[in-house]
Design a protein around this motif. Structure first.
Motif, short mmCIF file in Angstrom:
data_model
loop_
_atom_site.label_atom_id
_atom_site.label_comp_id
_atom_site.label_asym_id
_atom_site.label_seq_id
_atom_site.Cartn_x
_atom_site.Cartn_y
_atom_site.Cartn_z
N GLY A 270 0.81 -1.15 -0.14
CA GLY A 270 0.11 -0.16 -0.13
C GLY A 270 0.80 1.29 -0.06
N TYR A 271 1.85 1.24 0.67
CA TYR A 271 2.99 2.36 0.64
C TYR A 271 3.75 2.28 -0.74
CZ TYR A 271 6.91 5.13 2.25
OH TYR A 271 7.89 6.46 2.38
N ASN A 272 4.12 1.10 -1.01
CA ASN A 272 5.22 1.45 -2.27
C ASN A 272 4.65 1.47 -3.61
OD1 ASN A 272 7.34 0.25 -0.63
ND2 ASN A 272 7.07 -1.98 -1.12
N THR B 44 14.49 3.77 -10.30
CA THR B 44 15.09 3.05 -9.31
C THR B 44 14.55 3.90 -8.05
OG1 THR B 44 17.08 2.34 -10.26
CG2 THR B 44 17.25 2.59 -7.92
N TRP B 45 14.12 3.48 -6.94
CA TRP B 45 13.44 3.85 -5.71
C TRP B 45 13.92 2.98 -4.66
CZ3 TRP B 45 9.35 2.23 -2.67
CH2 TRP B 45 8.95 3.04 -1.64
N MET C 158 14.17 -1.07 -5.37
CA MET C 158 12.80 -1.44 -6.30
C MET C 158 13.29 -0.93 -7.63
SD MET C 158 9.62 -1.76 -3.85
CE MET C 158 8.61 -2.76 -5.21
N VAL C 159 13.28 -1.38 -8.70
CA VAL C 159 13.41 -0.88 -10.15
C VAL C 159 12.18 -1.25 -11.08
CG1 VAL C 159 15.05 -0.69 -12.10
CG2 VAL C 159 15.97 -1.15 -9.81
N THR D 224 8.40 -5.17 -11.02
CA THR D 224 9.26 -4.36 -10.29
C THR D 224 10.32 -5.50 -9.99
OG1 THR D 224 8.33 -4.58 -8.21
CG2 THR D 224 8.16 -2.33 -9.27
N THR D 225 11.60 -5.13 -10.34
CA THR D 225 12.83 -5.90 -9.70
C THR D 225 12.91 -5.52 -8.21
OG1 THR D 225 13.72 -5.97 -11.79
CG2 THR D 225 15.29 -6.29 -9.88
N GLN D 226 13.15 -6.57 -7.35
CA GLN D 226 13.27 -6.12 -5.97
C GLN D 226 13.85 -7.60 -5.11
OE1 GLN D 226 8.98 -6.38 -4.27
NE2 GLN D 226 8.54 -6.49 -6.48
N ASP D 227 14.13 -7.26 -4.01
CA ASP D 227 14.70 -8.29 -2.87
C ASP D 227 13.65 -8.98 -2.38
OD1 ASP D 227 17.17 -7.08 -3.42
OD2 ASP D 227 17.45 -6.22 -1.67
N VAL D 228 13.96 -10.11 -2.00
CA VAL D 228 13.02 -11.13 -1.45
C VAL D 228 13.66 -11.92 -0.10
CG1 VAL D 228 11.26 -13.08 -1.41
CG2 VAL D 228 11.55 -11.43 -3.35
#
Length: 411
Positions: free
Chosen positions: A315-317, A346-347, A354-355, A363-367
């Protein structure tokens, strides 16, 4: 004859509204010192445990934007609808947000069924849909922008780790609707990749609360681990009954949804200790950026706010990624925002970098793989910067600009 003509006139009016909405919204936002976005989360009913925290994070994002001066000189107004855990409310309120509120973007409609009912309406009225829920993947079209994890970013790293660490025999138990069934397809993809085996695909209606027979079937199958995709009230019943049967310490449970409904806080520790999950974010994440985020959040939303999990953070992202696209586009116009997203923004959010991905609108992101003990999550492993799934090139809005079909993972 009269009825046919009336129907034709209504259809023409609807098409006209859809075709001119973009220019009307642009004119309205240009003439006003505010701009409206719409939230379509479930604030009541069985899915409010997911929807209310997500909407809370959306509210905080709007507060942060406005405190920093707004966007393009305008204050952001959040129009929050309560979809009441009713699939039919999503498209109804989406139309109201487009035509009455002149919303320049929408978030929410969190379940797979609600999303699939809502996105055609937002597409029709050219209101960009920023989807913030964890989901199975496969929603590929120009008008949707997926800002949380999809199947290959969540279930893939979780099952890679599980097959390597816990064993090769998986038992799948899940709620019976479209998203868990798609995750079920991912189980088979991953079992094939990792040399594992899916012993059972066991689906249950959302109103089932007695899992005695299910537990007996699992005991007889003797899996190395369970993959659970049970949601809402039934999930609570299963975990309680599983622990009461003395099975919690015997067969590990992994999940891509456990904790998203605050199960780890609602249930007793002895009913949840040792369960594994995979998310892009968890509140205990020990980074300076997340600690600063939580401090700001507590100041704005209260010290006793609901736990922020990997579902709620969407909800924020979503709002912040939309804002970054608006700033790059220097416009609230749907097409301009879309083109800005597609340049690759890129943010840095509370969960890390996140990209935005142009072809997939994901989006590309860490998990992170995490483990709960005494209601506290701890980090087990991190998979960095997982790119979104292109579905073998089928998910590409550049190559397929008119695509709206929902895609399934290939075996």
């Amino acid at each position: 004859m009269n009825l046919s003509r009336r129907t034709l006139l209504r259809s023409s009016a609807a098409l006209s509204a859809a075709s001119v909405f973009g220019s009307l919204a642009g004119s309205a936002s240009a003439a006003s010192d505010t701009v409206t976005i719409a939230s379509l989360y479930d604030l009541s009913g069985p899915f409010d445990v997911y929807g209310a925290p997500s909407n809370m994070c959306t509210e905080f994002a709007v507060k942060e934007l406005n405190a920093a001066g707004g966007l393009l000189g305008k204050q952001v107004v959040l129009k929050a609808y309560d979809c009441q855990s009713d699939i039919n409310k999503g498209p109804q309120y989406a139309q109201q947000a487009a035509l009455r509120d002149r919303a320049v973007m929408a978030v929410g409609a969190l379940t797979g069924a609600a999303r699939e009912a809502t996105r055609p309406v937002l597409r029709k009225y050219k209101v960009p849909y920023f989807y913030g829920s964890i989901y199975e993947g496969g929603a590929c079209e120009q008008n949707i922008f997926c800002c949380n994890t999809e199947g290959n970013q969540q279930v893939v790293p979780l099952l890679e780790w599980s097959f390597k660490t816990l064993g090769k025999k998986l038992y799948y138990i899940a709620s019976d609707y479209n998203a868990p069934r798609t995750f079920g397809a991912w189980n088979h993809v991953m079992a094939k990749r990792e040399g594992g085996e899916v012993l059972a695909d066991d689906y249950y209606p959302l109103d089932v609360t007695d899992f005695t027979a299910a537990i007996a079937k699992i005991q007889a199958a003797k899996p190395d681990f369970i993959h659970s995709c049970l949601v809402g009230g039934p999930s609570m019943s299963f975990y309680r009954q599983w622990a009461a049967a003395g099975m919690l310490k015997k067969i590990p449970i992994v999940s891509i949804i456990f904790g998203g409904g605050q199960e780890h806080e609602i249930l007793a520790p002895e009913e949840t200790n040792g369960i594994y999950a995979a998310y892009n974010y968890f509140q205990e994440l020990d980074t300076p950026r997340n600690k600063a985020f939580l401090a700001r959040f507590a100041q704005a939303m209260g010290q006793s706010h609901t736990y922020i999990n990997g579902e709620a953070i969407g909800g924020y992202n979503t709002v912040m990624l939309w804002a970054e696209a608006v700033k790059r586009a220097n416009s609230f116009d749907r097409d301009a925002v879309m083109k800005a997203w597609e340049t690759g923004i890129t943010w840095e959010g509370p969960g890390g970098k996140m990209v935005t991905d142009g072809p997939t609108h994901h989006t590309t992101q860490d998990v992170r793989i995490i483990r709960v003990e005494n209601r506290v999550w701890s980090l087990v492993a991190t998979k960095e910067q997982i790119q979104p799934d292109s579905y073998g090139g089928r998910c590409d809005v550049f190559a397929h600009p008119n695509q709206t079909e929902f895609l399934m993972p290939q075996m």
